[in-house]
Design an enzyme around this catalytic site. Sequence first.
Site, PDB file in Angstrom:
ATOM      1  N   HIS A  25      15.167 -38.317 -49.195  1.00 30.49           N
ATOM      2  CA  HIS A  25      16.317 -37.697 -48.530  1.00 30.49           C
ATOM      3  C   HIS A  25      16.042 -37.412 -47.062  1.00 30.49           C
ATOM      4  CE1 HIS A  25      13.623 -34.498 -49.557  1.00 30.49           C
ATOM      5  NE2 HIS A  25      14.308 -33.645 -48.850  1.00 30.49           N
ATOM      6  N   CYS A  26      14.888 -37.907 -46.555  1.00 31.61           N
ATOM      7  CA  CYS A  26      14.562 -37.611 -45.151  1.00 31.61           C
ATOM      8  C   CYS A  26      14.584 -38.863 -44.278  1.00 31.61           C
ATOM      9  CB  CYS A  26      13.156 -37.014 -45.059  1.00 31.61           C
ATOM     10  SG  CYS A  26      12.888 -35.613 -46.089  1.00 31.61           S
ATOM     11  N   ILE A  27      13.578 -39.714 -44.461  1.00 30.91           N
ATOM     12  CA  ILE A  27      13.301 -40.787 -43.504  1.00 30.91           C
ATOM     13  C   ILE A  27      14.442 -41.782 -43.323  1.00 30.91           C
ATOM     14  CG2 ILE A  27      11.612 -42.533 -42.808  1.00 30.91           C
ATOM     15  CD1 ILE A  27      10.649 -39.576 -42.811  1.00 30.91           C
ATOM     16  N   ASP A  63      17.765 -39.008 -41.987  1.00 34.97           N
ATOM     17  CA  ASP A  63      17.800 -38.176 -40.778  1.00 34.97           C
ATOM     18  C   ASP A  63      18.131 -38.959 -39.500  1.00 34.97           C
ATOM     19  OD1 ASP A  63      15.047 -36.024 -41.918  1.00 34.97           O
ATOM     20  OD2 ASP A  63      17.132 -36.234 -42.564  1.00 34.97           O
TER      21      ASP A  63
END
Length: 425
Positions: free
Chosen positions: A267-269, A272
């Site tokens: 859910h980040c890289i 974002d």
Amino acid sequence: MIDGSDLSQKINKKVAKIGVIGLGYVGLPLALLFAKKGFTVTGFARDEKKAALFMEGKHHLLTSEVDNDLRDLLEKKKFNVTHINSKDLKDQDVLIICVPTPIDENKKPDLRDLLGVADSLSPIDLTGKLIVNESTVAPFTTRKVFGRFKSKHFLVSSPERIDPGNDTKTTATIPKVIGGINKQSAKLARVLYGNIMKAEIIEVGSLEAAEMAKMLENTYRAVNIALIDEFAKVSEACGIDILEVIKAAKTKWSFQVHYPGLGVGGHCIPVDPYYIVSLANDLGVDMPVVTSGLSEIAGMPLFVFGKVLRLYKKGMKVLVYGLTYKKDVGDLRESPVIVFCKLLKNKGIEFSVYDPFINPSSVEKMGFVAGNLEKTDVFVVGTDHSALMQDYHKAVDDETIIIDGRNFFTTKKGKGVYGVGRTII
Ligand code: SAJ
């Protein structure tokens, strides 16, 4: 003028009431850490049902270690969980927001959860309270969403940096960036986090600088993974082993290692960077390096799928090992292996999926066939879980073709190992 000295004293005496909104990978460890340090902490779940389940210890994040902490802290009345619209919200002195900030189907920021929190806060008199936004957002978002209240509250951005599945980098040991809407706010955040952090606290001069730091650190990672994916393709075309090349390159002090693979999940890289791209577009600024990097990583499942098309023959048995986005983590969010499996399915290639972290019913619910570790003609490494080291023996024999999406194998196995940027035959 409220200067925050009262709140600062209450925090240092650990009588300040702390509310953590959002109890996922970020909020739960943070809430428990504050409670373990002696604060009275209230966790705010999305709704009453979730809160009740949590209080019964039913939550996918509750591991045995967390369970013990939770039970102990519940008994000592240092921690309890309620729902976001409970009356307890107004009683908090500090409110730390840790809700998801995903992207929608058009790769645009989806701030519904964050705006939902703001809606719950707006009827409350926030005077003198400290609000910290740990959710990942583009610059100006924290100010826009939480700076618009009439009340004289303190406001800080301190983007989370949790690394799921990593026991060495914990909430307390990861350096903490804080940026306040004013000096008093930043000072209060330093006092607050100073009570739980072992790592250093880095103060920047504004909310926006803190938000931008998070954008940079994760976009940097996405673009560098894209770079190594691209080099893997060229190395493969040259018949050069990309891992040998990386091994040599990393002897250069300024080279930070990244590894090629079947894609980038979590859910980040892969998420974002779209926040900063969206803001840049609104400001009329192009980010071609970032956007091309994002499409590069998004194209990796197709690149590995191309290997299947070249090696697979109709009727072959295919087993995909690992479905989650990262090794030894049971998280499917944005997993590139799911994209890869959909490509197989759309092509009419029959396959089954085995992941030690995902139960077969969840695999079936995703429209895939749940498989077992038994001899197969094609063995695809989707996720390089540690268990793979012993698991593969049950599925791979001398005739098995291995398509190694995570370059897990270092020597020839079966009929040959077809990796990402390397081939061992
Ligand atoms: N990946 C590669 N090549 C690499 C590294 C990762 O293909 O060299 C893939 C992984 O397989 C995975 C995805 O990228 O699918 C993300 O991997 P990750 O290790 O970055 O895992 P995350 O998403 O858990 O990243 C977290 C992030 N933490 C936060 O955003 C708060 C990230 O900032 C950290 O850099 C990362 O942990 C970390 O350093 O481990």
